[in-house]
Design a protein around this motif. Structure first.
Motif, mmCIF file in Angstrom:
data_model
loop_
_atom_site.group_PDB
_atom_site.id
_atom_site.type_symbol
_atom_site.label_atom_id
_atom_site.label_comp_id
_atom_site.label_asym_id
_atom_site.label_seq_id
_atom_site.Cartn_x
_atom_site.Cartn_y
_atom_site.Cartn_z
ATOM 1 N N GLY A 251 8.418 14.899 0.981
ATOM 2 C CA GLY A 251 9.377 14.337 0.034
ATOM 3 C C GLY A 251 9.152 12.876 -0.274
ATOM 4 O O GLY A 251 9.919 12.272 -1.027
ATOM 5 N N GLN A 252 8.096 12.296 0.314
ATOM 6 C CA GLN A 252 7.781 10.902 0.045
ATOM 7 C C GLN A 252 6.414 10.801 -0.636
ATOM 8 O O GLN A 252 5.617 11.735 -0.617
ATOM 9 C CB GLN A 252 7.784 10.078 1.334
ATOM 10 C CG GLN A 252 9.174 9.935 1.961
ATOM 11 C CD GLN A 252 9.162 8.944 3.092
ATOM 12 O OE1 GLN A 252 8.194 8.838 3.826
ATOM 13 N NE2 GLN A 252 10.264 8.214 3.256
ATOM 14 N N THR A 253 6.169 9.651 -1.248
ATOM 15 C CA THR A 253 4.922 9.426 -1.968
ATOM 16 C C THR A 253 4.010 8.528 -1.136
ATOM 17 O O THR A 253 4.388 7.407 -0.779
ATOM 18 C CB THR A 253 5.192 8.780 -3.338
ATOM 19 O OG1 THR A 253 6.017 9.657 -4.105
ATOM 20 C CG2 THR A 253 3.896 8.522 -4.091
ATOM 21 N N ARG A 254 2.818 9.072 -0.818
ATOM 22 C CA ARG A 254 1.798 8.292 -0.102
ATOM 23 C C ARG A 254 0.789 7.762 -1.117
ATOM 24 O O ARG A 254 0.244 8.521 -1.910
ATOM 25 C CB ARG A 254 1.063 9.159 0.922
ATOM 26 C CG ARG A 254 1.821 9.427 2.198
ATOM 27 C CD ARG A 254 1.143 10.522 3.008
ATOM 28 N NE ARG A 254 -0.288 10.315 3.155
ATOM 29 C CZ ARG A 254 -0.861 9.747 4.225
ATOM 30 N NH1 ARG A 254 -0.105 9.319 5.217
ATOM 31 N NH2 ARG A 254 -2.168 9.617 4.302
ATOM 32 N N ILE A 255 0.557 6.480 -1.056
ATOM 33 C CA ILE A 255 -0.417 5.848 -1.946
ATOM 34 C C ILE A 255 -1.578 5.359 -1.092
ATOM 35 O O ILE A 255 -1.390 4.552 -0.166
ATOM 36 C CB ILE A 255 0.233 4.677 -2.714
ATOM 37 C CG1 ILE A 255 1.374 5.219 -3.581
ATOM 38 C CG2 ILE A 255 -0.793 3.946 -3.577
ATOM 39 C CD1 ILE A 255 2.315 4.177 -4.072
ATOM 40 N N GLU A 256 -2.772 5.871 -1.390
ATOM 41 C CA GLU A 256 -3.958 5.558 -0.596
ATOM 42 C C GLU A 256 -4.873 4.633 -1.385
ATOM 43 O O GLU A 256 -5.250 4.929 -2.521
ATOM 44 C CB GLU A 256 -4.700 6.842 -0.216
ATOM 45 C CG GLU A 256 -3.858 7.788 0.627
ATOM 46 C CD GLU A 256 -4.606 9.068 0.989
ATOM 47 O OE1 GLU A 256 -5.764 9.226 0.521
ATOM 48 O OE2 GLU A 256 -4.042 9.905 1.712
ATOM 49 N N ILE A 257 -5.238 3.516 -0.740
ATOM 50 C CA ILE A 257 -6.099 2.519 -1.363
ATOM 51 C C ILE A 257 -7.363 2.369 -0.527
ATOM 52 O O ILE A 257 -7.279 2.146 0.697
ATOM 53 C CB ILE A 257 -5.378 1.157 -1.468
ATOM 54 C CG1 ILE A 257 -4.066 1.307 -2.250
ATOM 55 C CG2 ILE A 257 -6.267 0.114 -2.119
ATOM 56 C CD1 ILE A 257 -3.193 0.071 -2.204
ATOM 57 N N GLU A 258 -8.520 2.515 -1.149
ATOM 58 C CA GLU A 258 -9.784 2.416 -0.429
ATOM 59 C C GLU A 258 -9.984 1.017 0.137
ATOM 60 O O GLU A 258 -9.661 0.010 -0.500
ATOM 61 C CB GLU A 258 -10.960 2.756 -1.359
ATOM 62 C CG GLU A 258 -10.998 4.204 -1.819
ATOM 63 C CD GLU A 258 -11.213 5.185 -0.662
ATOM 64 O OE1 GLU A 258 -11.835 4.776 0.352
ATOM 65 O OE2 GLU A 258 -10.745 6.333 -0.757
#
Length: 368
Positions: A251-258
């Motif tokens: 239910g949450q948004t994961r934002i992945e940054i290289e």
């Protein structure tokens, strides 16, 4: 009633279109700044408002009167040019009063107006000098005085400070802002300097390629840019624009940054919704803070940052700028002057999630 209303304005030279469907409305007392890179059409738009350029389509109203096709002298405007445009053989006093003399204003009124504006602009000791005996800042004051004695419905400024040195620009900026506040004047002001725009305007129009990108208050433009162009153009240093991947988890948004040579930096945003799989994350340098243990600043959340490799540290008096690489882009954080950040060392950074912007990587438009 708006003091200036522009509806569906078009400007073209033959097949070359300069301005595309321009719509602007400002109220009496507004300070509107047209800002954008060189060649974006802002000076052309100002000249169209002044009547110095005929328009190809649309309408312009000043104080409720349609002035489309009306000559500049009959539009009840006053213009301050970048080049000052003073008469070199006339004294300062005659430069200021010349327009009134041409219009047949009586000498007593001329003298009264001259005394008033020379006092406002602090140019009383200069009245008997000629433009060649004045500094750049003094000439600009005279040009402003010539506009002020008109008492027009609308003042138009065409990059009036661009010929001045940096220190004088700051002081003249303050004078123009004070004049606006004292007179409650309605002003349209052209500049390519986004700092000028932010400090002077009550309303900003950001332009690119003859198209309005966003209209809003300085706070709206700065905090909620409509697209990546506005985000990048407004602010110094500019907003960081970082490519990222999005995943939904619990239910949450994961934002992945290289990150170079490390696992991706993962930011969990509990309120972000309906983002596409690929985004560009925008964050101002001052909204990236030092993460100190579990004590996160307001707006940051657990998982809103991590350790990064600092490449460059730039002390700047009250602030320290730290540069790292995330998502293949240089990312700048504006930290406290006393931060113990060092180049070529790991350092914990946290993003203020209440201030971040999300943009589409395909069309650059804002997503949140």
């Amino acid at each position: 009633m708006p003091i200036l209303q522009i509806d569906h304005l078009q400007k073209a030279y033959g097949d070359t279109h300069i301005l595309h469907d321009i719509n602007i409305s400002i109220d009496e007392g507004d300070f509107l700044v047209l800002v954008g890179p060189s060649g974006c059409g802002k000076s052309t738009l100002l000249n169209c408002i002044a009547g110095l350029e005929p328009i190809t389509g649309g309408d312009i109203e000043i104080a409720g009167r349609n002035v489309t096709g009306v000559s500049p002298k009959d539009r009840d405007i006053a213009m301050v040019f970048q080049s000052y445009a003073l008469y070199p053989t006339m004294t300062v006093a005659k430069n200021i009063t010349f327009g009134m003399k041409v219009r047949g204003v009586d000498k007593a009124t001329q003298a009264s107006k001259l005394a008033e504006v020379s006092r406002q602009l602090q140019i009383e000791p200069l009245l008997h000098r000629k433009p060649g005996q004045l500094s750049g800042g003094q000439r600009q004051r005279v040009a402003m005085g010539r506009a002020l004695v008109r008492d027009p419905k609308l003042f138009l400024f065409d990059e009036p400070l661009s010929n001045l040195d940096a220190k004088l620009r700051v002081s003249m900026r303050t004078e123009i802002k004070k004049l606006h506040q004292d007179l409650n004047a309605s002003i349209v002001y052209v500049t390519h300097d986004q700092i000028e725009a932010m400090t002077l305007a009550t309303k900003i129009v950001v332009m690119k390629g003859g198209v309005i990108q966003q209209i809003g208050t300085p706070a709206e433009i700065y905090n909620r840019p409509a697209n990546m162009f506005v985000a990048d153009f407004m602010g110094s240093p500019a907003m960081n624009l970082i490519p990222a991947r999005v995943r939904s988890e619990g239910g949450q948004t994961r934002i992945e940054i290289e990150r170079d040579g490390a696992e991706p930096l993962v930011i969990t945003d509990p309120v972000a919704r309906d983002l596409p799989a690929q985004i560009v994350l925008g964050v101002r340098p001052e909204d990236i803070h030092e993460a100190t243990g579990n004590a996160h600043l307001p707006g940051t959340a657990q998982g809103a940052g991590g350790d990064v490799m600092i490449e460059i540290v730039e002390p700047a008096g009250a602030d320290t700028f730290a540069v790292t690489h995330l998502g293949g882009k240089a990312v700048t954080a504006r930290l406290r002057a006393e931060s113990a950040v060092r180049p070529r060392a790991m350092f914990p950074l946290a993003f203020d999630l209440s201030k971040v912007s999300y943009f589409s990587p395909t069309d650059g438009e804002r997503l949140n």
